[in-house]
Structures are given as structure tokens and as C-alpha cells.
Write an enzyme that holds these catalytic residues in place. Structure first.
Site, PDB file in Angstrom:
ATOM      1  N   ARG A   1      38.947 109.402  81.284  1.00 17.01           N
ATOM      2  CA  ARG A   1      39.088 108.752  82.594  1.00 17.01           C
ATOM      3  C   ARG A   1      38.164 109.397  83.622  1.00 17.01           C
ATOM      4  O   ARG A   1      37.744 108.751  84.578  1.00 17.01           O
ATOM      5  CB  ARG A   1      40.551 108.757  83.062  1.00 17.01           C
ATOM      6  CG  ARG A   1      40.748 108.149  84.439  1.00 17.01           C
ATOM      7  CD  ARG A   1      42.159 107.645  84.691  1.00 17.01           C
ATOM      8  NE  ARG A   1      43.172 108.593  84.287  1.00 17.01           N
ATOM      9  CZ  ARG A   1      43.430 109.749  84.903  1.00 17.01           C
ATOM     10  NH1 ARG A   1      42.751 110.094  85.974  1.00 17.01           N
ATOM     11  NH2 ARG A   1      44.370 110.556  84.456  1.00 17.01           N
TER      12      ARG A   1
ATOM     13  N   TYR B   1      30.680  88.202 100.555  1.00 16.45           N
ATOM     14  CA  TYR B   1      31.444  87.827  99.367  1.00 16.45           C
ATOM     15  C   TYR B   1      32.914  87.657  99.769  1.00 16.45           C
ATOM     16  O   TYR B   1      33.521  88.598 100.292  1.00 16.45           O
ATOM     17  CB  TYR B   1      31.280  88.893  98.273  1.00 16.45           C
ATOM     18  CG  TYR B   1      32.230  88.659  97.130  1.00 16.45           C
ATOM     19  CD1 TYR B   1      32.223  87.455  96.441  1.00 16.45           C
ATOM     20  CD2 TYR B   1      33.159  89.623  96.773  1.00 16.45           C
ATOM     21  CE1 TYR B   1      33.115  87.222  95.410  1.00 16.45           C
ATOM     22  CE2 TYR B   1      34.048  89.402  95.739  1.00 16.45           C
ATOM     23  CZ  TYR B   1      34.021  88.191  95.077  1.00 16.45           C
ATOM     24  OH  TYR B   1      34.921  87.946  94.068  1.00 16.45           O
TER      25      TYR B   1
ATOM     26  N   ASP C   1      25.772  95.778 100.245  1.00 18.24           N
ATOM     27  CA  ASP C   1      26.027  95.028  99.017  1.00 18.24           C
ATOM     28  C   ASP C   1      24.717  94.314  98.677  1.00 18.24           C
ATOM     29  O   ASP C   1      24.332  93.348  99.328  1.00 18.24           O
ATOM     30  CB  ASP C   1      27.172  94.030  99.222  1.00 18.24           C
ATOM     31  CG  ASP C   1      27.490  93.222  97.956  1.00 18.24           C
ATOM     32  OD1 ASP C   1      26.620  93.147  97.069  1.00 18.24           O
ATOM     33  OD2 ASP C   1      28.597  92.646  97.881  1.00 18.24           O
TER      34      ASP C   1
ATOM     35  N   LYS D   1      26.766  90.677  87.880  1.00 15.81           N
ATOM     36  CA  LYS D   1      25.776  89.632  88.157  1.00 15.81           C
ATOM     37  C   LYS D   1      24.432  89.995  87.506  1.00 15.81           C
ATOM     38  O   LYS D   1      24.351  90.096  86.313  1.00 15.81           O
ATOM     39  CB  LYS D   1      25.650  89.424  89.670  1.00 15.81           C
ATOM     40  CG  LYS D   1      27.003  89.414  90.409  1.00 15.81           C
ATOM     41  CD  LYS D   1      27.943  88.341  89.917  1.00 15.81           C
ATOM     42  CE  LYS D   1      29.195  88.338  90.776  1.00 15.81           C
ATOM     43  NZ  LYS D   1      30.352  87.733  90.188  1.00 15.81           N
TER      44      LYS D   1
HETATM   45  C1  LIG Z   1      27.936  89.663  96.449  1.00 14.62           C
HETATM   46  C2  LIG Z   1      29.134  90.075  95.648  1.00 14.62           C
HETATM   47  N1  LIG Z   1      29.690  91.266  95.907  1.00 14.62           N
HETATM   48  C3  LIG Z   1      30.769  91.689  95.200  1.00 14.62           C
HETATM   49  C4  LIG Z   1      31.355  90.907  94.219  1.00 14.62           C
HETATM   50  C5  LIG Z   1      32.549  91.406  93.466  1.00 14.62           C
HETATM   51  O1  LIG Z   1      32.149  91.802  92.196  1.00 14.62           O
HETATM   52  P1  LIG Z   1      33.068  91.739  90.879  1.00 14.62           P
HETATM   53  O2  LIG Z   1      33.388  90.301  90.609  1.00 14.62           O
HETATM   54  O3  LIG Z   1      32.212  92.383  89.848  1.00 14.62           O
HETATM   55  O4  LIG Z   1      34.309  92.517  91.182  1.00 14.62           O
HETATM   56  C6  LIG Z   1      30.802  89.674  93.936  1.00 14.62           C
HETATM   57  C7  LIG Z   1      31.410  88.814  92.894  1.00 14.62           C
HETATM   58  O5  LIG Z   1      31.224  87.608  92.876  1.00 14.62           O
HETATM   59  C8  LIG Z   1      29.665  89.239  94.667  1.00 14.62           C
HETATM   60  O6  LIG Z   1      29.099  88.038  94.425  1.00 14.62           O
END
Ligand SMILES: Cc1ncc(COP(=O)(O)O)c(C=O)c1O
Length: 382
Positions: A52, A104, A177, A202
Site C-alpha cells: 500500500r 471537470y 488539471d 485519458k
Molecule cells: C479533465 C478531467 N479531470 C479529472 C477527471 C477525473 O479522472 P478519473 O475519471 O480518472 O477519476 C476527468 C475524468 O473524466 C477529467 O476529464
């Protein structure tokens, strides 16, 4: 390990050139062990005790991402959300944070539903407006400015260098992000950011078969130590097999992203004059409000994500998505296959997504096939 100064595309293709010391294998093994043997004198000189806290299969993807982002260290997490939430949960009580109105939706929902429980006060602003950012930060009290650029689902662009200056002047950190931009197209740390986050689900993985997240830091400071401990003690860890698949995906990051960018640009330009569309949202179009900033801070392309607004409204948009044959109707983004999604259906009531908006994640298929499929889906309403 390669020691020459090489282009990031070379580092990615060869995953830093690591080979297995004992066998010479050019692909490192997956480590499945949950526990590691102690030395006879009760020490852990080889540095690992329990699964972990760490897994040797993380070493290579973390080191590669650190090199691609130009950072000091990286951590892989069980999801993008786990990586982002670890940042907010590590700020400490009474933190004020500033976040974008366009971001997001899942993270916006977490901030709205849970941040307060962690003693965090969140202010949501239009981060594309530097005046709005300056007004939102509270010097000495704001701990973190979170931005996403280009941001879901309007692909709005925030000026990273200016946001870093505003954050730092207020004594806050800047976290970016960078999921849609990828390390191929954007290097937020070089522009002054302190942390970069990716939903590695992604583009980094790129094959729609791993959920993962990452953080990369500009400095290995006390906050980074807390984030690292938040992962091992909170347990939001990536499985060894997923870490292996993530690295395998990262090795083809550059050709995948470069092709998706070229196709997205071509598709966006071709759709501009489409009679069934009222708008095409793509930072690579000179008409896009964020184009000038994107042209300054993005490298070699504007990403594989765009959105279109269907002239006849929400029902026409949903109907057009129902008629595509090559594009897949699915959420997520950044995979080799192209996806289309009616965004308001997933984001809920407080979404900034107009009801007539379809989000497009352009994959690596032939762009002509993608365009003609979309064109006939839009036209067959006639
Ligand atoms: C721009 C963005 N940030 C964060 C996330 C969250 O990521 P995860 O789905 O891997 O938890 C996403 C998911 O769609 C995203 O598109």
C-alpha cells in the site's frame, strides 16, 4: 537509463530506456507482491515494506511522467479523482481555494458536496478572466488556485503563467488539471505552476482500459511529502497491472496525441460552416476566445477535444449522436477510439454545458471517416 538530453518523444517511446537489470528485458516486469522481506537485522534496506505504501511497478511511469512534465517527482493514484481529492484533503482545515466555473464536472461536484466537510471554502470563478482571479484570491488565506486548461466541456483556456503569478502573490499554490492538454502540448510547471494533475485514464493511458490519476510536483517539499503519505495511508493506490498498462500507453503518447490534434483541427475547421451547427468550440480555431492564450502556452497543437453546438437544440443534438456509426456514444476522452457525448445529460443541473452541446473526443482513426460519419449524422435530420 539514457543519460543524453533527448526529446520528450524519445523518452516516452523508450520509457526512459530502462531495461531489466537481471534479464536485459526491454519491458520491466509487473510486480504483484503485497509485502517485501525485511533484512535479517530488521531493516528494510531495499526501501519497500508493504504494497500500500509503494510498488516497484510505479517507478517507471512516475519517473517518465516527471521527465515529461519537467518536475521533481510524480505519484500515480487509483484515479484522476483520487489524485485531485488528495490535493484538497492535504491542504489542512480553514483553507480557502479558488476553482473554475468551467471544469471537470465530477471534481466540481466533489468540491460542492465534500470540500466543506474538510474545512475548505471554495470560490468558483471564471479563471479565464485574470481580473476575476485577482478578485477571488485572498492574500494570506487562499491556499490553492486550481485551474483546468483547456477546460471541459467548453475548452476554455486559462493563462497558466498569469494564474501562477496571481496565486503566488497571494501566498497560494497553483495546481493545473492538464488532462486535456497532456505533457505533449503543455508544460505547466515551466510556466510557474506548482502541481500538475492528470486523469491518466485519458491520454496518458490512451486505450480506455485503465482508470488512473497522477500528480507531478515542481518541488519535493513538505506539501509533497504530505501528498505522498496521503496516498499510502489513504490507500488510493493503483494496482500493479494497471501501472504496467499505464506505462505501455504512455510509450505511444506522442504519436497518439499528435494525430488526435491534427484530426481535431481538421474536423473543427471543416465543421465551422456546417448548416446544422451554431458553434464549434476548439482552442485551435482563431474564433475561439482562448485561442491567443492557447497559441502562446500550448506546444504544437490544441488537443484532441472539441465541442459542437447543434442549431436545432438539445433533442436534435441527442438525435444526431444516436445516428453516428463510427464515433462511440460514451463518456470519457483521450482514447484511440473517437467518442461523442451529449454533455448536459451527464453533468446535471449546475453544468455550464449548453443543452445543445455535443462533446467530441477525437481518436486516431482516419479523420475523413470521422468527419463524414458526423456530417451524415447531422444531415440526416433533413
Ligand atoms: C479533465 C478531467 N479531470 C479529472 C477527471 C477525473 O479522472 P478519473 O475519471 O480518472 O477519476 C476527468 C475524468 O473524466 C477529467 O476529464
Amino acid at each position: 537509463m539514457i543519460s543524453k538530453l533527448l526529446h520528450p518523444a524519445t523518452l516516452a517511446a523508450q520509457a526512459l530506456g530502462w531495461t531489466d537489470g537481471s534479464t536485459g528485458a526491454v519491458v520491466l516486469p509487473v510486480h504483484t507482491a503485497t509485502t517485501f522481506e525485511r533484512d535479517p537485522d530488521n531493516q528494510y534496506r531495499r526501501g519497500r515494506g508493504y504494497g500500500r505504501a509503494d510498488n516497484p511497478t510505479y517507478d517507471q511511469p512516475q519517473a517518465l511522467l516527471t521527465a515529461l512534465e519537467g518536475g521533481a517527482a510524480s505519484l500515480v493514484f487509483s484515479s484522476g479523482m483520487a489524485a485531485a481529492v488528495a490535493v484538497f484533503q492535504s491542504l489542512g482545515r480553514d483553507a480557502h481555494i479558488v476553482a473554475p466555473q468551467v471544469m471537470y464536472w465530477g471534481l466540481r461536484a466533489w468540491l460542492k458536496n465534500f470540500a466543506e466537510l474538510w474545512g475548505i471554502e471554495a470560490t468558483f470563478v471564471d479563471t479565464t478572466s485574470l481580473d476575476a482571479l485577482r478578485q477571488a484570491v485572498r492574500p494570506g488565506r487562499t491556499r490553492l488556485l486550481w485551474i483546468e486548461t483547456p477546460a471541459n466541456p467548453l475548452w476554455s483556456v486559462t493563462d497558466i503563467a498569469a494564474a501562477a503569478e496571481i496565486a503566488h502573490a497571494a501566498g497560494a499554490l497553483l495546481a493545473v488539471d492538464s488532462t486535456a492538454a497532456t505533457p505533449v502540448l503543455s508544460r505547466p510547471l515551466a510556466l510557474g505552476a506548482d502541481l500538475v494533475m492528470h486523469s491518466a485514464t485519458k491520454y496518458l493511458n490512451g486505450h480506455s482500459d485503465v482508470i488512473a490519476g497522477t500528480l507531478t510536483t515542481a518541488r519535493e517539499d513538505a506539501f509533497w511529502a504530505r501528498l505522498s503519505s496521503a496516498r499510502s495511508s489513504g490507500g488510493a493506490i493503483l494496482g500493479g497491472f494497471e501501472a504496467y498498462l499505464l506505462l505501455r500507453g504512455m510509450r505511444t503518447l506522442f504519436p497518439r496525441v499528435e494525430r488526435a490534434c491534427r484530426s481535431a483541427q481538421q474536423i473543427a475547421e471543416a465543421l465551422l460552416a456546417h448548416p446544422h451547427l451554431s458553434a464549434v468550440l476548439y482552442p485551435g480555431l482563431t474564433q475561439h476566445p482562448g485561442h491567443a492564450v492557447a497559441a502562446r502556452q500550448m506546444i504544437g497543437g490544441y488537443g484532441g477535444m472539441l465541442s459542437i453546438r447543434v442549431r436545432d437544440g438539445a433533442q436534435a443534438a441527442i438525435a444526431a449522436a444516436a445516428r453516428v456509426e463510427v464515433w462511440k456514444r460514451a463518456t470519457s476522452l483521450g482514447g484511440v477510439e473517437s467518442l461523442v457525448e451529449h454533455r448536459a445529460s451527464i453533468e446535471g443541473a449546475d453544468s455550464p454545458a449548453p443543452p445543445d452541446l455535443l462533446r467530441l473526443s477525437v481518436g486516431i482513426e482516419d479523420p475523413g471517416d470521422l468527419l463524414s460519419d458526423l456530417d451524415s449524422a447531422l444531415n440526416s435530420a433533413e
